[in-house]
Design an enzyme around this catalytic site. Structure first.
Site: not given
Lengths: 533, 533
Positions: B487, B37, B332, B137, B529, B125, B272, B212-213, B445
């Site tokens: 401390d 429609g 790097e 399919k 924090r 739908d 790191h 690569r890994y 700490r």
């Protein structure tokens, strides 16, 4: 309740389990059954009367079974609004279908069985999802069952409600149905992408619950169970204490990982995801004491995991009932495969301690996901320990059983500590190992080595050891990655270290080995790095 | 190629954009158009002839539009196998439909617009996914378009192929179609769960590529882009160098996060995942030098992020062309919103350096996911810096603009460092801040404080500072969480620290403040924090 009587049901299932009791039950409640070919034959064998779907649609089953249910008649019978469209349905001679029982062509099963591509395509169900989704959309009036394990409960509900379903039930079934079709197409989409050499990934999580907050109180947070997981960290049973926090869960993962590969009685003491204590012994209480001794200051407020059922004698180490409150050892979380009743009773003395059970050994962790901004890193978990054990120094690294035990313990330990990581492990005796000191998360490996040695010395001094250097000379120093320079070896030598394990593979291996020989240190190359971030 | 002529197309779109040019193009190629429609009215206005779908199905559009396309005729026309089922189709008077153009009721759009539940349900739908999935399919013979942005390219392909589609194209469209229906039902499923008070989560990633890994060479790994992300870390453009590794990507995230909140010229030096160097200045080269100076040993092999386009003068700091190779500073990865042509040319001298561009400021990171065994932690990102600035000591914490600048820099820094974390930040001058020393990832700490102070002293001594304690007395020491004991303050006092920032909130705040007063230290409570794990 908005109860709806089920008068007609459409049954079209690929998985026939539990079908007959359901169909019999429905029939006994006076429900007219409509069925497609294969499902119909099963009903016939069980002598349950049904109407063949072709009689409803007016169409034949066609095109090798590709066309069975898709039709104006079935679509309308499921979708028309029972109030708004009642007259129109009557004019169009559409009689409502009030229940769809359908499970889909087993795409996943044939995929896992290694089916070829045309077979996979043939196993993409088109009519099934159409019926399921139509019924689900019209849940106001229609019920839908997509899983054979739901039949029994559904039938019981129906029998107790005089053949009617409640809106609440239909809405639950609807949500389940859309989850089912979402899962189905997710799997198809991934496989179709794969066929084109594209890699896509769809992950699905449920049973979400809100956490009090995330890593910090200004961050809202939640925790979800992965749909496909056989055993999940979300399956933890809380026997005592408050709900787990975000940071608890992170630390529990760290603690569980740390003890998982260890045999005997193993205990990990974790703070900020790192095991500051880890030990293995034949006796659980001994193992806990040894793990605790790795960093008895940080151990306060830690998360502790045991690889064996927790015994009362072990739990008593925490001295929760000590009159001198300073003797009480407060930890945040205790987790074990099982908590014995006596241990639980003892631990319950501390209101804020969380006591958890989880089948730690059964927790699979083959894959690791890491979310980065708008993207996902996927990797196999770090499961291997070493791929060689090569003594590379003039002084040979021992290879007897005792040495092997400590090597494996040291590698298990280093695998659990964040990089750059150094750990010193000690064989207290033939059957008892512990972390004596560790350095974690350092930009500079040398600092990690310093931290590990300092902590080890501190521990030995506190314990009143007479010959600190002598004991350090029996420990193994384990590095998670190769030494870029000889400085780490020199530092270790100064402390009296005589045994070092590392992957090897640096361009400066020669000078590192030379430094070992200089200091009469035995070094083992394992060939496997264990970065963890 | 397995070319298939498109003779008949079915058009049924909710989103009418790009419809007319496609329809006109198809019509010009002699394709018979069938339309529902609303789509038909749009064609009519454009004077493009079409067949109303009711003429094909023999059924009316019914039940408020719920029934339009679902029918034996349409299902068959899409699904029958053009070879195997040709005769059967002829017998059943089914003529094939070779193209489906369909986009779905805009469930997501009405959801985002805040539609009520019945409206949402109406926008699920049913007919659309049926046609799309049936066509997909049968991709061996049928093509399917689900996105209006694909029309133009598809039509061009068709025009160049004499009105035919290739199997390769149809298979691509098929995979896209199943991704589309998977996305559609994923969204519906989540919303339906939500309506029942259940929380589920479905994440979807694409453009996966193998790395690569993983973190280590024995771990296979991949990297995926999140489907819904506007800008992703996966959108990084590699201007020079090898593919990024798993660990590179982790560190890039850390570096990008560290500079993201900073104004001016900001530079992060990451190892790191932790910034061992971070600086902000008005001049980029100065900022790089200052960031590098935070840990000039660890900086070798680091990942460096800039928040502004990278200039040649800055890049020359790496001295990649130094004759004395020991002067060359190997890193790097270098990443910036833009790399100027001159800077790129200079950096290309180093074969192994990766040079990356990414709109760092545009990278959204509202949500953080963390995968644990079979489960997922979800949290809001840590975006705020503080929720108060309360001087709590006898010696008042300064509140002038200069102090505020260093406070904010210190909080940005601490937010990027793994817990337990302590950082010492220095205002080299009014417009230049840097990390002078940091301690990361410690169970205790106090050890983090020690590490930060030691590194700061080491840096100042290397730089030839005459009054080390005097300079430390001007620095701000920032803690990511409250001090459990006094401390840490005592240790800081010994080093000459005079300014400390921390969230506050310990039961021992009083004794911590007393220790500050004792040492004439000014302490600021921030109320927030910043744990990061």
């Amino acid at each position: 309740m908005q109860l709806r009587k089920i008068k007609r049901a459409l049954l079209s299932v690929s998985d026939k389990s539990n079908l007959i009791p359901l169909a019999q039950g429905l029939h006994d409640l006076g429900v007219e059954l409509i069925s497609t070919g294969g499902t119909g034959r099963a009903l016939q064998e069980a002598k349950i009367p049904y109407t063949d779907i072709q009689a409803v649609t007016g169409n034949p089953e066609a095109f090798g079974g590709r066309m069975k249910t898709i039709s104006f008649q079935i679509g309308s019978a499921l979708l028309f609004d029972r109030e708004r469209d009642a007259q129109e349905a009557q004019n169009l001679k559409i009689e409502g279908i009030d229940l769809v029982v359908c499970n889909l062509y087993p795409f996943q099963k044939v995929q896992e069985a290694g089916a070829d591509f045309p077979t996979l395509i043939e196993n993409i169900d088109i009519g099934g999802p159409t019926m399921i989704r139509a019924a689900a959309k019209n849940f106001k009036d229609v019920a839908v069952l997509v899983q054979s394990s739901d039949y029994e409960g559904f039938l019981a509900e129906l029998q107790s409600q005089n053949g009617q379903t409640s809106l609440a039930l239909r809405q639950q079934l609807m949500a389940k149905a859309f989850n089912h079709t979402a899962d189905y197409d997710a799997r198809i989409a991934m496989r179709m992408d794969e066929e084109l050499g594209k890699k896509s990934l769809r992950l699905s999580f449920k049973q979400g619950r809100s956490l009090r907050y995330g890593e910090n109180s200004h961050q809202a947070a939640g925790f979800y169970r992965e749909n496909s997981s056989a055993l999940s960290l979300a399956d933890i049973r809380i026997l005592h204490g408050k709900a787990l926090s975000y940071n608890n869960l992170l630390d529990v993962q760290g603690a569980v990982d740390a003890v998982q590969g260890l045999g005997g009685q193993a205990v990990a003491v974790v703070k900020h995801s790192n095991p500051c204590g880890l030990a293995k012994s034949m006796d659980q209480r001994t193992a806990l004491e040894a793990a605790w001794s790795g960093d008895p200051i940080s151990a306060f407020g830690s998360i502790i995991a045991f690889n064996q059922p927790l015994e009362l004698k072990t739990a008593e180490f925490f001295q929760l009932d000590a009159e001198d409150r300073s003797q009480r050892k407060f930890v945040e979380v205790v987790i074990a495969p099982k908590i014995t009743a006596e241990a639980l009773e003892y631990l319950q003395q501390h209101k804020n301690l969380r006591v958890l059970e989880l089948d730690i050994a059964g927790l699979e962790k083959a894959v690791d996901y890491r979310y980065l901004s708008g993207s996902l890193l996927v990797q196999e978990a770090d499961l291997a320990l070493y791929n060689q054990q090569e003594s590379v120094t003039a002084r040979p690294f021992p290879s007897d059983e005792a040495a092997k035990g400590l090597v494996e313990f040291g590698l298990q330990a280093i695998k659990s500590i964040k990089s750059n990581a150094i750990v010193l492990v000690q064989a207290v005796n033939q059957q008892q190992y512990r972390i004596l000191g560790m350095g974690a998360g350092q930009p500079n490996r040398l600092v990690a080595t310093k931290l590990a040695i300092e902590k080890a010395k501190e521990n030995l001094q506190r314990e009143g050891a007479e010959d600190v250097a002598g004991i350090l000379g029996q420990c193994y120093l384990v590095s998670d990655a190769f030494f870029p320079f000889a400085d780490n070896v020199e530092l270790a030598a100064q402390a009296g270290i005589r045994y070092i394990l590392q992957p090897g593979g640096s361009i400066r291996d020669k000078s590192v080995i030379a430094a070992c020989d200089q200091a009469d240190i035995a070094m083992l190359f394992t060939g496997l790095r264990h970065f963890k971030h």
